[in-house]
Scaffold this motif. Structure first.
Motif, PDB file in Angstrom:
ATOM      1  N   ASN A 197      61.764  45.567  -5.621  1.00 22.48           N
ATOM      2  CA  ASN A 197      61.131  46.852  -5.332  1.00 22.48           C
ATOM      3  C   ASN A 197      59.996  46.781  -4.315  1.00 22.48           C
ATOM      4  O   ASN A 197      59.603  47.808  -3.756  1.00 22.48           O
ATOM      5  CB  ASN A 197      60.551  47.453  -6.619  1.00 22.48           C
ATOM      6  CG  ASN A 197      61.597  48.093  -7.502  1.00 22.48           C
ATOM      7  OD1 ASN A 197      62.510  48.742  -7.015  1.00 22.48           O
ATOM      8  ND2 ASN A 197      61.460  47.919  -8.810  1.00 22.48           N
ATOM      9  N   ASP A 198      59.417  45.570  -4.118  1.00 25.08           N
ATOM     10  CA  ASP A 198      58.171  45.517  -3.353  1.00 25.08           C
ATOM     11  C   ASP A 198      58.372  45.439  -1.841  1.00 25.08           C
ATOM     12  O   ASP A 198      57.403  45.344  -1.086  1.00 25.08           O
ATOM     13  CB  ASP A 198      57.287  44.357  -3.835  1.00 25.08           C
ATOM     14  CG  ASP A 198      57.880  42.978  -3.548  1.00 25.08           C
ATOM     15  OD1 ASP A 198      58.948  42.910  -2.897  1.00 25.08           O
ATOM     16  OD2 ASP A 198      57.279  41.973  -3.967  1.00 25.08           O
ATOM     17  N   GLY A 199      59.630  45.464  -1.394  1.00 23.28           N
ATOM     18  CA  GLY A 199      59.891  45.496   0.047  1.00 23.28           C
ATOM     19  C   GLY A 199      59.839  44.152   0.737  1.00 23.28           C
ATOM     20  O   GLY A 199      60.009  44.076   1.952  1.00 23.28           O
ATOM     21  N   LEU A 200      59.595  43.081  -0.002  1.00 18.64           N
ATOM     22  CA  LEU A 200      59.537  41.737   0.574  1.00 18.64           C
ATOM     23  C   LEU A 200      60.617  40.886  -0.092  1.00 18.64           C
ATOM     24  O   LEU A 200      60.552  40.607  -1.287  1.00 18.64           O
ATOM     25  CB  LEU A 200      58.159  41.118   0.360  1.00 18.64           C
ATOM     26  CG  LEU A 200      57.911  39.761   1.021  1.00 18.64           C
ATOM     27  CD1 LEU A 200      58.040  39.874   2.536  1.00 18.64           C
ATOM     28  CD2 LEU A 200      56.528  39.232   0.660  1.00 18.64           C
ATOM     29  N   ALA A 201      61.614  40.476   0.669  1.00 22.24           N
ATOM     30  CA  ALA A 201      62.739  39.727   0.114  1.00 22.24           C
ATOM     31  C   ALA A 201      62.378  38.266  -0.106  1.00 22.24           C
ATOM     32  O   ALA A 201      61.748  37.631   0.736  1.00 22.24           O
ATOM     33  CB  ALA A 201      63.948  39.827   1.038  1.00 22.24           C
ATOM     34  N   GLY A 202      62.778  37.738  -1.253  1.00 19.12           N
ATOM     35  CA  GLY A 202      62.645  36.310  -1.517  1.00 19.12           C
ATOM     36  C   GLY A 202      61.281  35.841  -1.953  1.00 19.12           C
ATOM     37  O   GLY A 202      61.028  34.633  -1.995  1.00 19.12           O
ATOM     38  N   ASN A 203      60.380  36.744  -2.330  1.00 20.45           N
ATOM     39  CA  ASN A 203      59.040  36.281  -2.714  1.00 20.45           C
ATOM     40  C   ASN A 203      58.912  35.995  -4.207  1.00 20.45           C
ATOM     41  O   ASN A 203      57.918  35.441  -4.646  1.00 20.45           O
ATOM     42  CB  ASN A 203      57.963  37.287  -2.289  1.00 20.45           C
ATOM     43  CG  ASN A 203      58.089  38.632  -3.000  1.00 20.45           C
ATOM     44  OD1 ASN A 203      59.195  39.110  -3.208  1.00 20.45           O
ATOM     45  ND2 ASN A 203      56.968  39.237  -3.334  1.00 20.45           N
ATOM     46  N   THR A 255      54.840  49.406  -5.645  1.00 19.73           N
ATOM     47  CA  THR A 255      55.983  49.253  -6.547  1.00 19.73           C
ATOM     48  C   THR A 255      56.338  47.785  -6.669  1.00 19.73           C
ATOM     49  O   THR A 255      56.759  47.163  -5.704  1.00 19.73           O
ATOM     50  CB  THR A 255      57.200  50.035  -6.023  1.00 19.73           C
ATOM     51  OG1 THR A 255      56.829  51.389  -5.780  1.00 19.73           O
ATOM     52  CG2 THR A 255      58.337  49.989  -7.025  1.00 19.73           C
ATOM     53  N   PRO A 256      56.175  47.176  -7.848  1.00 18.01           N
ATOM     54  CA  PRO A 256      56.434  45.735  -7.989  1.00 18.01           C
ATOM     55  C   PRO A 256      57.916  45.428  -8.161  1.00 18.01           C
ATOM     56  O   PRO A 256      58.721  46.296  -8.514  1.00 18.01           O
ATOM     57  CB  PRO A 256      55.661  45.378  -9.260  1.00 18.01           C
ATOM     58  CG  PRO A 256      55.729  46.625 -10.085  1.00 18.01           C
ATOM     59  CD  PRO A 256      55.670  47.771  -9.093  1.00 18.01           C
ATOM     60  N   ASP A 257      58.284  44.171  -7.902  1.00 17.52           N
ATOM     61  CA  ASP A 257      59.602  43.690  -8.302  1.00 17.52           C
ATOM     62  C   ASP A 257      59.709  43.827  -9.824  1.00 17.52           C
ATOM     63  O   ASP A 257      58.696  43.785 -10.538  1.00 17.52           O
ATOM     64  CB  ASP A 257      59.779  42.221  -7.915  1.00 17.52           C
ATOM     65  CG  ASP A 257      59.880  42.011  -6.408  1.00 17.52           C
ATOM     66  OD1 ASP A 257      60.211  42.979  -5.703  1.00 17.52           O
ATOM     67  OD2 ASP A 257      59.633  40.877  -5.960  1.00 17.52           O
TER      68      ASP A 257
END
Length: 206
Positions: free
Chosen positions: A40-46, A120-122
């Protein structure tokens, strides 16, 4: 010296949770476990979620997955541990099984926050599905998805957990728990601490 040793980078928070599901009332039922990791947070793979220490008194069947999933195949019990990565928006691992009396596993979740400051968090959620991949029973999940639990990956050390309850009708209610697991102090850090105390005591005597 002590200040130098303790002034290094602070590691990201991590969350360890233990899940236990009593399925005695559903013994012999064909089902699927659904492990869903939503980016959800817009950053892939974190962030990653590792499902380990898996146990069931039932019988495992086939599995399938989509998105950022890495599966190992120790024997037993089947494909676990499983690592889910938020490489996309929707990442899911499905494990078929014929239920016995219990299912349990450990979750290890990283707590990396998006540098963009996304509000919005993962999130991670777990479902028990029937043979048609529909929820096996209703739960108190306010979203109406009938998850058994959900966890927001928002930097909280013990995880922001949402534990839902059985809301089915008829029969014996199914019960489950989700509890944080205390992570012991690493032995190396303990040894460093003891060494520092000895060094300080020696300096004072000198």
């Amino acid at each position: 010296m002590a200040a130098f040793l303790w002034a290094g980078p602070t590691p990201a928070h991590a969350t360890t949770l233990q899940f236990s599901l009593n399925t005695a009332a559903l013994n012999g039922t064909a089902a699927s476990l659904a492990f869903d990791f939503i980016g959800n947070d817009g950053l892939a793979g974190n962030n990653t979620v590792v499902v380990s220490n898996f146990y069931t008194s039932g019988t495992l069947g086939n599995n399938s997955f989509s998105g950022g999933i890495a599966v190992t195949h120790p024997s037993p019990p089947g494909p676990f541990p499983v690592t889910l990565t938020d490489s996309g928006f929707f990442n899911e691992f499905l494990q078929e099984l014929t239920l016995g009396d219990t299912v349990s596993f450990t979750l290890n979740l990283t707590e990396q926050l998006a540098s963009s400051g996304s509000s919005t968090p993962d999130s991670f959620s777990f479902f028990l599905l029937d043979a048609s991949l529909l929820p096996l029973f209703a739960t108190s999940d306010p979203l109406g998805a009938d998850a058994l639990f959900a966890v927001d990956i928002n930097g909280t050390p013990s995880g922001t957990r949402y534990l839902f309850n059985y809301a089915g009708t008829g029969g014996t209610p199914v019960t489950w728990t989700l509890e944080p697991v205390a992570v012991p102090l690493p032995s190396t850090a303990l040894l460093v601490g003891v060494g520092l105390l000895g060094w300080v005591a020696g300096r004072r005597r000198g």
